[in-house]
Design a protein around this motif. Structure first.
Motif, PDB file in Angstrom:
ATOM      1  N   CYS A 151     -55.407  10.334  -0.078  1.00  0.00           N
ATOM      2  CA  CYS A 151     -56.233  10.543  -1.268  1.00  0.00           C
ATOM      3  C   CYS A 151     -57.252  11.652  -1.036  1.00  0.00           C
ATOM      4  O   CYS A 151     -58.078  11.940  -1.900  1.00  0.00           O
ATOM      5  CB  CYS A 151     -56.924   9.244  -1.666  1.00  0.00           C
ATOM      6  SG  CYS A 151     -55.721   8.020  -2.196  1.00  0.00           S
ATOM      7  N   GLU A 152     -57.196  12.282   0.153  1.00  0.00           N
ATOM      8  CA  GLU A 152     -58.085  13.409   0.449  1.00  0.00           C
ATOM      9  C   GLU A 152     -57.348  14.708   0.129  1.00  0.00           C
ATOM     10  O   GLU A 152     -56.257  14.945   0.646  1.00  0.00           O
ATOM     11  CB  GLU A 152     -58.438  13.425   1.952  1.00  0.00           C
ATOM     12  CG  GLU A 152     -59.241  12.232   2.420  1.00  0.00           C
ATOM     13  CD  GLU A 152     -60.637  12.219   1.824  1.00  0.00           C
ATOM     14  OE1 GLU A 152     -61.203  13.303   1.611  1.00  0.00           O
ATOM     15  OE2 GLU A 152     -61.134  11.114   1.529  1.00  0.00           O
ATOM     16  N   ALA A 153     -57.973  15.557  -0.692  1.00  0.00           N
ATOM     17  CA  ALA A 153     -57.331  16.824  -1.047  1.00  0.00           C
ATOM     18  C   ALA A 153     -57.011  17.642   0.209  1.00  0.00           C
ATOM     19  O   ALA A 153     -55.947  18.256   0.313  1.00  0.00           O
ATOM     20  CB  ALA A 153     -58.235  17.624  -1.968  1.00  0.00           C
ATOM     21  N   SER A 154     -57.899  17.613   1.188  1.00  0.00           N
ATOM     22  CA  SER A 154     -57.729  18.459   2.370  1.00  0.00           C
ATOM     23  C   SER A 154     -56.523  18.040   3.214  1.00  0.00           C
ATOM     24  O   SER A 154     -56.038  18.827   4.030  1.00  0.00           O
ATOM     25  CB  SER A 154     -58.995  18.407   3.230  1.00  0.00           C
ATOM     26  OG  SER A 154     -59.211  17.079   3.645  1.00  0.00           O
ATOM     27  N   GLU A 155     -56.056  16.797   3.018  1.00  0.00           N
ATOM     28  CA  GLU A 155     -54.922  16.313   3.821  1.00  0.00           C
ATOM     29  C   GLU A 155     -53.622  16.289   3.027  1.00  0.00           C
ATOM     30  O   GLU A 155     -52.598  15.811   3.505  1.00  0.00           O
ATOM     31  CB  GLU A 155     -55.230  14.895   4.337  1.00  0.00           C
ATOM     32  CG  GLU A 155     -56.342  14.888   5.360  1.00  0.00           C
ATOM     33  CD  GLU A 155     -56.715  13.480   5.792  1.00  0.00           C
ATOM     34  OE1 GLU A 155     -56.070  12.527   5.345  1.00  0.00           O
ATOM     35  OE2 GLU A 155     -57.661  13.370   6.576  1.00  0.00           O
ATOM     36  N   GLN A 156     -53.689  16.789   1.810  1.00  0.00           N
ATOM     37  CA  GLN A 156     -52.518  16.765   0.948  1.00  0.00           C
ATOM     38  C   GLN A 156     -51.496  17.831   1.315  1.00  0.00           C
ATOM     39  O   GLN A 156     -51.853  18.954   1.634  1.00  0.00           O
ATOM     40  CB  GLN A 156     -52.945  17.042  -0.497  1.00  0.00           C
ATOM     41  CG  GLN A 156     -53.318  15.822  -1.260  1.00  0.00           C
ATOM     42  CD  GLN A 156     -52.171  14.858  -1.327  1.00  0.00           C
ATOM     43  OE1 GLN A 156     -51.025  15.274  -1.406  1.00  0.00           O
ATOM     44  NE2 GLN A 156     -52.474  13.592  -1.256  1.00  0.00           N
ATOM     45  N   MET A 157     -50.225  17.467   1.201  1.00  0.00           N
ATOM     46  CA  MET A 157     -49.163  18.471   1.278  1.00  0.00           C
ATOM     47  C   MET A 157     -49.260  19.336   0.022  1.00  0.00           C
ATOM     48  O   MET A 157     -49.809  18.902  -0.996  1.00  0.00           O
ATOM     49  CB  MET A 157     -47.793  17.774   1.269  1.00  0.00           C
ATOM     50  CG  MET A 157     -47.516  16.892   2.458  1.00  0.00           C
ATOM     51  SD  MET A 157     -47.082  17.850   3.912  1.00  0.00           S
ATOM     52  CE  MET A 157     -45.447  18.428   3.456  1.00  0.00           C
ATOM     53  N   LEU A 158     -48.691  20.524   0.089  1.00  0.00           N
ATOM     54  CA  LEU A 158     -48.679  21.405  -1.083  1.00  0.00           C
ATOM     55  C   LEU A 158     -47.361  21.169  -1.826  1.00  0.00           C
ATOM     56  O   LEU A 158     -46.293  21.181  -1.215  1.00  0.00           O
ATOM     57  CB  LEU A 158     -48.804  22.857  -0.640  1.00  0.00           C
ATOM     58  CG  LEU A 158     -50.096  23.112   0.151  1.00  0.00           C
ATOM     59  CD1 LEU A 158     -50.025  24.429   0.899  1.00  0.00           C
ATOM     60  CD2 LEU A 158     -51.303  23.084  -0.763  1.00  0.00           C
ATOM     61  N   HIS A 159     -47.465  20.934  -3.125  1.00  0.00           N
ATOM     62  CA  HIS A 159     -46.268  20.585  -3.895  1.00  0.00           C
ATOM     63  C   HIS A 159     -45.396  21.828  -4.112  1.00  0.00           C
ATOM     64  O   HIS A 159     -45.855  22.798  -4.725  1.00  0.00           O
ATOM     65  CB  HIS A 159     -46.686  19.981  -5.236  1.00  0.00           C
ATOM     66  CG  HIS A 159     -45.572  19.269  -5.941  1.00  0.00           C
ATOM     67  ND1 HIS A 159     -44.318  19.828  -6.102  1.00  0.00           N
ATOM     68  CD2 HIS A 159     -45.501  18.038  -6.502  1.00  0.00           C
ATOM     69  CE1 HIS A 159     -43.545  18.979  -6.747  1.00  0.00           C
ATOM     70  NE2 HIS A 159     -44.233  17.887  -6.995  1.00  0.00           N
ATOM     71  N   PRO A 160     -44.144  21.787  -3.615  1.00  0.00           N
ATOM     72  CA  PRO A 160     -43.290  22.986  -3.672  1.00  0.00           C
ATOM     73  C   PRO A 160     -43.017  23.520  -5.086  1.00  0.00           C
ATOM     74  O   PRO A 160     -42.702  24.680  -5.243  1.00  0.00           O
ATOM     75  CB  PRO A 160     -41.986  22.542  -3.016  1.00  0.00           C
ATOM     76  CG  PRO A 160     -42.340  21.343  -2.207  1.00  0.00           C
ATOM     77  CD  PRO A 160     -43.479  20.679  -2.923  1.00  0.00           C
ATOM     78  N   TYR A 161     -43.122  22.653  -6.115  1.00  0.00           N
ATOM     79  CA  TYR A 161     -42.889  23.150  -7.477  1.00  0.00           C
ATOM     80  C   TYR A 161     -44.109  23.888  -8.026  1.00  0.00           C
ATOM     81  O   TYR A 161     -44.015  24.552  -9.058  1.00  0.00           O
ATOM     82  CB  TYR A 161     -42.584  21.986  -8.439  1.00  0.00           C
ATOM     83  CG  TYR A 161     -41.257  21.294  -8.215  1.00  0.00           C
ATOM     84  CD1 TYR A 161     -40.122  21.999  -7.830  1.00  0.00           C
ATOM     85  CD2 TYR A 161     -41.139  19.920  -8.411  1.00  0.00           C
ATOM     86  CE1 TYR A 161     -38.916  21.345  -7.637  1.00  0.00           C
ATOM     87  CE2 TYR A 161     -39.924  19.264  -8.224  1.00  0.00           C
ATOM     88  CZ  TYR A 161     -38.825  19.987  -7.832  1.00  0.00           C
ATOM     89  OH  TYR A 161     -37.626  19.342  -7.644  1.00  0.00           O
ATOM     90  N   PHE A 162     -45.242  23.752  -7.375  1.00  0.00           N
ATOM     91  CA  PHE A 162     -46.472  24.243  -8.002  1.00  0.00           C
ATOM     92  C   PHE A 162     -47.281  25.240  -7.176  1.00  0.00           C
ATOM     93  O   PHE A 162     -48.222  25.818  -7.685  1.00  0.00           O
ATOM     94  CB  PHE A 162     -47.378  23.054  -8.361  1.00  0.00           C
ATOM     95  CG  PHE A 162     -46.795  22.193  -9.431  1.00  0.00           C
ATOM     96  CD1 PHE A 162     -46.988  22.503 -10.770  1.00  0.00           C
ATOM     97  CD2 PHE A 162     -46.004  21.100  -9.117  1.00  0.00           C
ATOM     98  CE1 PHE A 162     -46.427  21.723 -11.765  1.00  0.00           C
ATOM     99  CE2 PHE A 162     -45.433  20.311 -10.111  1.00  0.00           C
ATOM    100  CZ  PHE A 162     -45.653  20.622 -11.440  1.00  0.00           C
ATOM    101  N   ILE A 163     -46.923  25.402  -5.916  1.00  0.00           N
ATOM    102  CA  ILE A 163     -47.768  26.238  -5.070  1.00  0.00           C
ATOM    103  C   ILE A 163     -47.670  27.714  -5.462  1.00  0.00           C
ATOM    104  O   ILE A 163     -46.595  28.222  -5.733  1.00  0.00           O
ATOM    105  CB  ILE A 163     -47.417  26.000  -3.583  1.00  0.00           C
ATOM    106  CG1 ILE A 163     -48.306  26.826  -2.675  1.00  0.00           C
ATOM    107  CG2 ILE A 163     -45.964  26.295  -3.307  1.00  0.00           C
ATOM    108  CD1 ILE A 163     -49.721  26.363  -2.682  1.00  0.00           C
ATOM    109  N   GLY A 164     -48.786  28.387  -5.506  1.00  0.00           N
ATOM    110  CA  GLY A 164     -48.809  29.795  -5.890  1.00  0.00           C
ATOM    111  C   GLY A 164     -48.589  30.717  -4.700  1.00  0.00           C
ATOM    112  O   GLY A 164     -48.438  30.267  -3.564  1.00  0.00           O
ATOM    113  N   ASP A 165     -48.562  32.005  -4.986  1.00  0.00           N
ATOM    114  CA  ASP A 165     -48.317  33.002  -3.944  1.00  0.00           C
ATOM    115  C   ASP A 165     -49.569  33.196  -3.087  1.00  0.00           C
ATOM    116  O   ASP A 165     -50.644  33.432  -3.610  1.00  0.00           O
ATOM    117  CB  ASP A 165     -47.937  34.328  -4.616  1.00  0.00           C
ATOM    118  CG  ASP A 165     -47.290  35.274  -3.624  1.00  0.00           C
ATOM    119  OD1 ASP A 165     -47.581  35.171  -2.416  1.00  0.00           O
ATOM    120  OD2 ASP A 165     -46.486  36.113  -4.057  1.00  0.00           O
ATOM    121  N   VAL A 166     -49.412  33.049  -1.784  1.00  0.00           N
ATOM    122  CA  VAL A 166     -50.555  33.274  -0.885  1.00  0.00           C
ATOM    123  C   VAL A 166     -50.303  34.470   0.035  1.00  0.00           C
ATOM    124  O   VAL A 166     -50.991  34.657   1.024  1.00  0.00           O
ATOM    125  CB  VAL A 166     -50.875  32.020  -0.031  1.00  0.00           C
ATOM    126  CG1 VAL A 166     -51.368  30.887  -0.905  1.00  0.00           C
ATOM    127  CG2 VAL A 166     -49.670  31.581   0.795  1.00  0.00           C
TER     128      VAL A 166
END
Ligand code: ZN
Length: 278
Positions: A151-166
């Motif tokens: 439930c911590e944002a900092s420990e969340q995986m990044l959702h492959p359908y939504f992650i932007g270009d970094v």
């Protein structure tokens, strides 16, 4: 060109409504079958809300209460996933096969043969058959992820359908040993938000991608050893030029292509290049 971690993938081509309808067809219990059909408007609404939360990177805030399916318990929803979506003979299986496609969304190496519940079904049962919560995944990554959720944002995986270009985030370093080897690191650029950069590094480590990528590259390195020796290059610039050419072609397809990262690292390593001057 994709510069994402772990590489964004195309969104699902099936809707929550289509998925629920297909699952309902093979539900044996008439009460649950009817309840799922009656709940269609809720499932469609939940899907829209889920996508909005994912796009805003707020999935860690979702609760099982908010995604409860009227008339169907969370345990029954988990059962519907297993019996009416995954099971080979079920009408839902066609939907499952549309969702399991291409390479694993997390490692981009092994073929996807399973679906990962981005939010585990043990956590939010109401999202058990939600297409945007189902990510194509290889068995190895699925095993690592299992029922993990934070439930911590900092420990969340990044959702492959939504992650932007970094931009470029994958790099390799040559190990000066015989035979040569490489290690991979996730190192997003300074323009990436520090918290996002930390999550990218965390995800890379968590999925053990460094070890996986090093192992995958071993045959490429062996082949290059033979190839570069045979070409009898006269100077370093020609060797680096050749390696850079391969890197550029790979990067034209994907800004973090493993092959591109490998050749880029080799081209800029004086020790490695020097080994092949005839
Ligand atoms: Zn994988």
């Amino acid at each position: 060109m994709s510069g994402t971690i772990v590489w964004s993938i195309d969104p699902p081509t099936v809707t929550a409504g289509q998925t629920a309808k297909a699952c309902a067809r093979s539900i044996g219990d008439p009460a649950i079958k009817q309840a799922l059909r009656d709940a269609l408007p809720h499932l469609i609404e939940h899907s829209t809300a889920f996508q909005a939360s994912a796009a805003a990177d707020r999935l860690h805030e979702l609760t099982s209460e908010a995604y409860r399916v009227p008339g169907v318990t969370d345990a029954e929803m988990r059962g519907i996933y297993t019996r009416n979506l995954v099971r080979v003979s079920s009408p839902g299986r066609k939907i499952y096969e549309k969702l399991v496609r291409g390479l694993c969304a997390y490692c981009q190496h092994a073929p996807a043969t399973t679906l990962d519940h981005f939010i585990p079904k043990a956590e939010i049962g109401g999202l058990s058959i939600e297409p945007w919560n189902l990510v194509p995944c290889c068995p190895a990554c699925n095993h690592i992820l299992r029922d993990e959720w934070s439930c911590e944002a900092s420990e969340q995986m990044l959702h492959p359908y939504f992650i932007g270009d970094v931009g470029r985030w994958l790099y390799a370093k040559v190990l000066h040993e015989e035979p040569p080897a490489v290690t991979f690191t996730a190192d997003p650029g300074p323009s990436v938000d520090p918290e996002l950069a930390s999550r990218i590094r965390r995800q890379f480590t968590h999925l053990k991608l460094s070890k996986m990528f090093s192992e995958i590259c071993a045959p490429d390195l062996s082949m290059l050893e033979v190839q570069l020796t045979a070409r009898r290059f006269q100077n370093r610039a020609d060797i680096a030029g050749y390696l850079n050419e391969v890197a550029e072609a790979a990067f034209a397809v994907n800004g973090n292509a493993r092959r591109g990262v490998l050749h880029d690292a080799l081209a800029s390593d004086d020790w490695y290049v020097g080994r092949f001057v005839a």
